[in-house]
Structures are given as C-alpha cells and as structure tokens.
Design a protein around this motif. Structure first.
Motif, PDB file in Angstrom:
ATOM      1  N   SER A 123       0.854  -1.186   0.000  1.00 19.59           N
ATOM      2  CA  SER A 123       0.000   0.000   0.000  1.00 19.59           C
ATOM      3  C   SER A 123       0.889   1.234   0.000  1.00 19.59           C
ATOM      4  O   SER A 123       2.112   1.151   0.138  1.00 19.59           O
ATOM      5  CB  SER A 123      -0.907   0.008   1.236  1.00 19.59           C
ATOM      6  OG  SER A 123      -0.124   0.132   2.403  1.00 19.59           O
ATOM      7  N   TRP A 124       0.264   2.426  -0.162  1.00 22.89           N
ATOM      8  CA  TRP A 124       1.045   3.667  -0.085  1.00 22.89           C
ATOM      9  C   TRP A 124       1.664   3.835   1.294  1.00 22.89           C
ATOM     10  O   TRP A 124       2.790   4.330   1.418  1.00 22.89           O
ATOM     11  CB  TRP A 124       0.140   4.855  -0.409  1.00 22.89           C
ATOM     12  CG  TRP A 124      -0.195   4.963  -1.863  1.00 22.89           C
ATOM     13  CD1 TRP A 124      -1.404   4.752  -2.459  1.00 22.89           C
ATOM     14  CD2 TRP A 124       0.713   5.292  -2.926  1.00 22.89           C
ATOM     15  NE1 TRP A 124      -1.325   4.924  -3.815  1.00 22.89           N
ATOM     16  CE2 TRP A 124      -0.020   5.268  -4.132  1.00 22.89           C
ATOM     17  CE3 TRP A 124       2.080   5.598  -2.984  1.00 22.89           C
ATOM     18  CZ2 TRP A 124       0.543   5.534  -5.375  1.00 22.89           C
ATOM     19  CZ3 TRP A 124       2.647   5.883  -4.219  1.00 22.89           C
ATOM     20  CH2 TRP A 124       1.886   5.850  -5.388  1.00 22.89           C
ATOM     21  N   GLU A 125       0.950   3.403   2.333  1.00 22.64           N
ATOM     22  CA  GLU A 125       1.483   3.529   3.699  1.00 22.64           C
ATOM     23  C   GLU A 125       2.742   2.684   3.854  1.00 22.64           C
ATOM     24  O   GLU A 125       3.740   3.135   4.419  1.00 22.64           O
ATOM     25  CB  GLU A 125       0.428   3.094   4.721  1.00 22.64           C
ATOM     26  CG  GLU A 125      -0.671   4.116   4.932  1.00 22.64           C
ATOM     27  CD  GLU A 125      -1.598   3.700   6.057  1.00 22.64           C
ATOM     28  OE1 GLU A 125      -1.711   2.481   6.323  1.00 22.64           O
ATOM     29  OE2 GLU A 125      -2.208   4.588   6.681  1.00 22.64           O
ATOM     30  N   SER A 126       2.703   1.440   3.373  1.00 20.39           N
ATOM     31  CA  SER A 126       3.877   0.578   3.507  1.00 20.39           C
ATOM     32  C   SER A 126       5.017   1.067   2.613  1.00 20.39           C
ATOM     33  O   SER A 126       6.190   0.963   2.967  1.00 20.39           O
ATOM     34  CB  SER A 126       3.509  -0.868   3.160  1.00 20.39           C
ATOM     35  OG  SER A 126       3.043  -0.976   1.831  1.00 20.39           O
ATOM     36  N   LEU A 127       4.675   1.630   1.429  1.00 17.74           N
ATOM     37  CA  LEU A 127       5.695   2.120   0.499  1.00 17.74           C
ATOM     38  C   LEU A 127       6.512   3.235   1.120  1.00 17.74           C
ATOM     39  O   LEU A 127       7.730   3.309   0.955  1.00 17.74           O
ATOM     40  CB  LEU A 127       5.029   2.592  -0.795  1.00 17.74           C
ATOM     41  CG  LEU A 127       5.966   3.051  -1.915  1.00 17.74           C
ATOM     42  CD1 LEU A 127       6.843   1.892  -2.382  1.00 17.74           C
ATOM     43  CD2 LEU A 127       5.165   3.614  -3.077  1.00 17.74           C
ATOM     44  N   PHE A 128       5.852   4.140   1.864  1.00 15.79           N
ATOM     45  CA  PHE A 128       6.549   5.266   2.488  1.00 15.79           C
ATOM     46  C   PHE A 128       6.843   5.025   3.966  1.00 15.79           C
ATOM     47  O   PHE A 128       7.128   5.949   4.716  1.00 15.79           O
ATOM     48  CB  PHE A 128       5.719   6.547   2.328  1.00 15.79           C
ATOM     49  CG  PHE A 128       5.669   7.044   0.909  1.00 15.79           C
ATOM     50  CD1 PHE A 128       6.737   7.727   0.361  1.00 15.79           C
ATOM     51  CD2 PHE A 128       4.555   6.787   0.105  1.00 15.79           C
ATOM     52  CE1 PHE A 128       6.699   8.177  -0.951  1.00 15.79           C
ATOM     53  CE2 PHE A 128       4.513   7.232  -1.209  1.00 15.79           C
ATOM     54  CZ  PHE A 128       5.581   7.934  -1.743  1.00 15.79           C
ATOM     55  N   ASN A 129       6.761   3.749   4.372  1.00 17.82           N
ATOM     56  CA  ASN A 129       7.098   3.351   5.741  1.00 17.82           C
ATOM     57  C   ASN A 129       6.245   4.073   6.788  1.00 17.82           C
ATOM     58  O   ASN A 129       6.722   4.427   7.870  1.00 17.82           O
ATOM     59  CB  ASN A 129       8.593   3.620   6.017  1.00 17.82           C
ATOM     60  CG  ASN A 129       9.114   2.779   7.168  1.00 17.82           C
ATOM     61  OD1 ASN A 129       8.612   1.680   7.418  1.00 17.82           O
ATOM     62  ND2 ASN A 129      10.106   3.304   7.875  1.00 17.82           N
ATOM     63  N   LEU A 130       4.953   4.300   6.448  1.00 14.37           N
ATOM     64  CA  LEU A 130       4.043   4.965   7.380  1.00 14.37           C
ATOM     65  C   LEU A 130       3.192   3.958   8.157  1.00 14.37           C
ATOM     66  O   LEU A 130       2.530   4.316   9.115  1.00 14.37           O
ATOM     67  CB  LEU A 130       3.119   5.928   6.614  1.00 14.37           C
ATOM     68  CG  LEU A 130       3.823   7.088   5.907  1.00 14.37           C
ATOM     69  CD1 LEU A 130       2.807   7.893   5.096  1.00 14.37           C
ATOM     70  CD2 LEU A 130       4.548   7.979   6.905  1.00 14.37           C
ATOM     71  N   HIS A 131       3.202   2.721   7.721  1.00 16.51           N
ATOM     72  CA  HIS A 131       2.425   1.683   8.398  1.00 16.51           C
ATOM     73  C   HIS A 131       3.185   1.243   9.652  1.00 16.51           C
ATOM     74  O   HIS A 131       4.354   0.892   9.599  1.00 16.51           O
ATOM     75  CB  HIS A 131       2.227   0.495   7.464  1.00 16.51           C
ATOM     76  CG  HIS A 131       1.273  -0.526   8.002  1.00 16.51           C
ATOM     77  ND1 HIS A 131       0.003  -0.686   7.504  1.00 16.51           N
ATOM     78  CD2 HIS A 131       1.402  -1.425   9.000  1.00 16.51           C
ATOM     79  CE1 HIS A 131      -0.616  -1.643   8.168  1.00 16.51           C
ATOM     80  NE2 HIS A 131       0.223  -2.114   9.078  1.00 16.51           N
ATOM     81  N   THR A 132       2.527   1.274  10.799  1.00 12.63           N
ATOM     82  CA  THR A 132       3.176   0.880  12.044  1.00 12.63           C
ATOM     83  C   THR A 132       2.798  -0.550  12.389  1.00 12.63           C
ATOM     84  O   THR A 132       1.619  -0.889  12.495  1.00 12.63           O
ATOM     85  CB  THR A 132       2.772   1.814  13.204  1.00 12.63           C
ATOM     86  OG1 THR A 132       1.341   1.871  13.288  1.00 12.63           O
ATOM     87  CG2 THR A 132       3.324   3.206  12.973  1.00 12.63           C
ATOM     88  N   ASP A 133       3.790  -1.392  12.536  1.00  9.54           N
ATOM     89  CA  ASP A 133       3.583  -2.807  12.824  1.00  9.54           C
ATOM     90  C   ASP A 133       3.409  -2.995  14.323  1.00  9.54           C
ATOM     91  O   ASP A 133       4.291  -2.651  15.112  1.00  9.54           O
ATOM     92  CB  ASP A 133       4.793  -3.595  12.314  1.00  9.54           C
ATOM     93  CG  ASP A 133       4.626  -5.089  12.479  1.00  9.54           C
ATOM     94  OD1 ASP A 133       3.526  -5.536  12.861  1.00  9.54           O
ATOM     95  OD2 ASP A 133       5.607  -5.811  12.230  1.00  9.54           O
ATOM     96  N   ASN A 134       2.263  -3.564  14.743  1.00  9.97           N
ATOM     97  CA  ASN A 134       2.064  -3.826  16.166  1.00  9.97           C
ATOM     98  C   ASN A 134       2.429  -5.253  16.546  1.00  9.97           C
ATOM     99  O   ASN A 134       2.203  -5.682  17.683  1.00  9.97           O
ATOM    100  CB  ASN A 134       0.603  -3.534  16.569  1.00  9.97           C
ATOM    101  CG  ASN A 134      -0.400  -4.433  15.871  1.00  9.97           C
ATOM    102  OD1 ASN A 134      -0.036  -5.324  15.101  1.00  9.97           O
ATOM    103  ND2 ASN A 134      -1.677  -4.204  16.129  1.00  9.97           N
ATOM    104  N   GLY A 135       2.984  -5.992  15.599  1.00  6.40           N
ATOM    105  CA  GLY A 135       3.435  -7.347  15.904  1.00  6.40           C
ATOM    106  C   GLY A 135       2.359  -8.399  15.775  1.00  6.40           C
ATOM    107  O   GLY A 135       2.599  -9.571  16.080  1.00  6.40           O
ATOM    108  N   LEU A 136       1.159  -8.018  15.330  1.00  5.15           N
ATOM    109  CA  LEU A 136       0.054  -8.957  15.182  1.00  5.15           C
ATOM    110  C   LEU A 136      -0.291  -9.140  13.712  1.00  5.15           C
ATOM    111  O   LEU A 136      -0.157  -8.219  12.904  1.00  5.15           O
ATOM    112  CB  LEU A 136      -1.185  -8.461  15.923  1.00  5.15           C
ATOM    113  CG  LEU A 136      -1.101  -8.304  17.437  1.00  5.15           C
ATOM    114  CD1 LEU A 136      -2.426  -7.775  17.969  1.00  5.15           C
ATOM    115  CD2 LEU A 136      -0.731  -9.615  18.117  1.00  5.15           C
ATOM    116  N   CYS A 137      -0.789 -10.319  13.388  1.00  6.69           N
ATOM    117  CA  CYS A 137      -1.303 -10.545  12.051  1.00  6.69           C
ATOM    118  C   CYS A 137      -2.601  -9.751  11.886  1.00  6.69           C
ATOM    119  O   CYS A 137      -3.164  -9.248  12.867  1.00  6.69           O
ATOM    120  CB  CYS A 137      -1.548 -12.036  11.813  1.00  6.69           C
ATOM    121  SG  CYS A 137      -2.850 -12.752  12.853  1.00  6.69           S
ATOM    122  N   GLU A 138      -3.078  -9.646  10.658  1.00  3.68           N
ATOM    123  CA  GLU A 138      -4.273  -8.846  10.398  1.00  3.68           C
ATOM    124  C   GLU A 138      -5.488  -9.375  11.155  1.00  3.68           C
ATOM    125  O   GLU A 138      -6.279  -8.608  11.709  1.00  3.68           O
ATOM    126  CB  GLU A 138      -4.564  -8.823   8.898  1.00  3.68           C
ATOM    127  CG  GLU A 138      -5.706  -7.898   8.512  1.00  3.68           C
ATOM    128  CD  GLU A 138      -5.899  -7.807   7.012  1.00  3.68           C
ATOM    129  OE1 GLU A 138      -6.779  -7.055   6.581  1.00  3.68           O
ATOM    130  OE2 GLU A 138      -5.153  -8.498   6.276  1.00  3.68           O
TER     131      GLU A 138
END
Length: 233
Positions: free
Chosen positions: A16-31
């Motif tokens: 996604s655009w968020e993941s492309l620009f490193n804006l997605h924050t990973d909380n360590g959980l699967c979807e």
C-alpha cells in the motif's frame, strides 16, 4: 515476513502507499488478530475513559459515568485522579491476550501496545512523568516481570517512584466499601514528586481503586496532578 506475537502465524504487510513510504506501524500482530483489538473511540466518560456506547444511558450523568460520580462525591477521593484514558475495550480477545501476557509469562506481548500507547502519551500526556503501578515482591516473583513496567518502558523514560507496602489482593474479591477504604495504604512514594505531573501506567482499569490509591499516595507526596493510562477498560 514476520510472525504474529499472539497466534504465531507468519504475516506480511499488504502492499500500500502507507507501507511504500514506511508509514504503516507494525504492532506485531497478524491482520486477523489486529482486527480483534477494539480501540476506544468516540463518546467516553471524561473521567475514566469508559466508552458510553457499551452501557445504558441511565448509567451516566452528562459526560461522566455513575461510578466516577460516586468516586468524586467522596470527600477522600474527589480531585485525586485527574482522569484515565484506556486504549482498548476489555473484550474476550483482550482478556485472553492479557491473561497470556500477565499469567503465562509471554512478556513479548508488551510490544503489541507500544505504538498506540506512545501516540496517546504524546497526544495528551507529554509533560507527565511515567510511573508504572508496582507489584508486590510476592507477585513479582510469581510472574517474573511487572507488566505495567514493560508497557511504560516502551513509552519513554520511567520513574519508579512507587513501591508496594503490602501484597495485592484481587479487587474482584473486595466489595465497593473495601475498595474505597484507605486504612491499609498499599503504596509508598520513595522519590520526590513535588510539583510534577504524573502519568500512572497499568494494564486494566476495572474499578479505579488501584489507580486512585496510587494517585492519592503521589498527591500526598506533592505531585501537582496525577492521571493514568491503561491498556484496557
């Protein structure tokens, strides 16, 4: 590829655009696990942060729930706690996650909450010092770690200004009068907090008793205000 901290399923961020620009924050959980966490949003009690959508209208008075009205009408407790904010609803999934975290020793699950807790801290409490609710020595030996301390350490510098003076008894085993009683003070302040704004960190806000007893100890020690942040309400 990462592995979910809760169910251990391998997962990857969707493109996604968020993941492309490193804006997605990973909380360590699967979807799938992430979707089971219910963040508290919308209309809440201005004192304890309880979501009004989850209980009938007759249990609130304007912007405050009846529990907090009773706390604030008690001469001992009025004004002691500036307010509480909780991150998630204490739904069955959150209950099971906290049980796994606290009682089955899965300390890695603390990382799930870091991003959301830091955002709340920066948004509402940035001028406060972080003070985790301490465990008694017996409880600490039993669990091997303090769950509130781990959450606080993921948010910023921690100030361990409180100690337990007695072994905890579960709040669920006490009636309301026992919870509100301050004769046996469970906490002691061991550092100077004069003039400081304090943010208490704990896992669950249930009755508000533990938070308020810690807050009163800190206010008596000179803190200018005491608020709290918990994972669940």
């Amino acid at each position: 590829m990462s592995r979910c901290l809760y169910c251990f399923t391998p997962y990857a961020f969707p493109l996604s655009w968020e993941s492309l620009f490193n804006l997605h924050t990973d909380n360590g959980l699967c979807e799938e696990c992430s979707e089971k966490l219910e963040e508290i949003n919308g209309d809440i009690c201005e004192m304890c942060g309880r979501p009004f959508s989850l209980f009938p209208e007759q249990y609130r008075q304007e912007n405050t729930c009846n529990d907090c009205v009773r706390w604030e009408s008690d001469i001992v407790w009025t004004g002691i706690l500036a307010g509480n904010r909780s991150l998630y609803v204490y739904n069955p999934f959150m209950q099971e996650m906290l049980s796994k975290y606290k009682y089955r020793g899965d300390a890695e699950l603390a990382k799930v909450f870091y991003n959301t807790a830091r955002k709340m801290y920066k948004k509402e409490f940035q001028k406060h010092i972080l003070v985790p609710i301490p465990l008694s020595e017996e409880r600490h030996l039993e669990r091997g770690f303090n769950q509130s301390l781990l959450i606080a350490e993921g948010m910023g510098p921690v100030h361990n200004v409180l100690i337990r003076t007695s072994h905890e008894q579960k709040q669920s085993k006490k009636n309301r009068a026992e919870r509100m009683n301050m004769e046996n003070k469970p906490f002691e302040a061991v550092e100077d907090v004069s003039g400081k704004k304090v943010l208490l960190i704990d896992d669950v806000y249930t009755t508000g008793s533990t938070i308020r007893q810690a807050a009163k100890t800190l206010r008596d020690a000179g803190a200018s205000s005491v608020s709290s942040l918990t994972l669940a309400r």
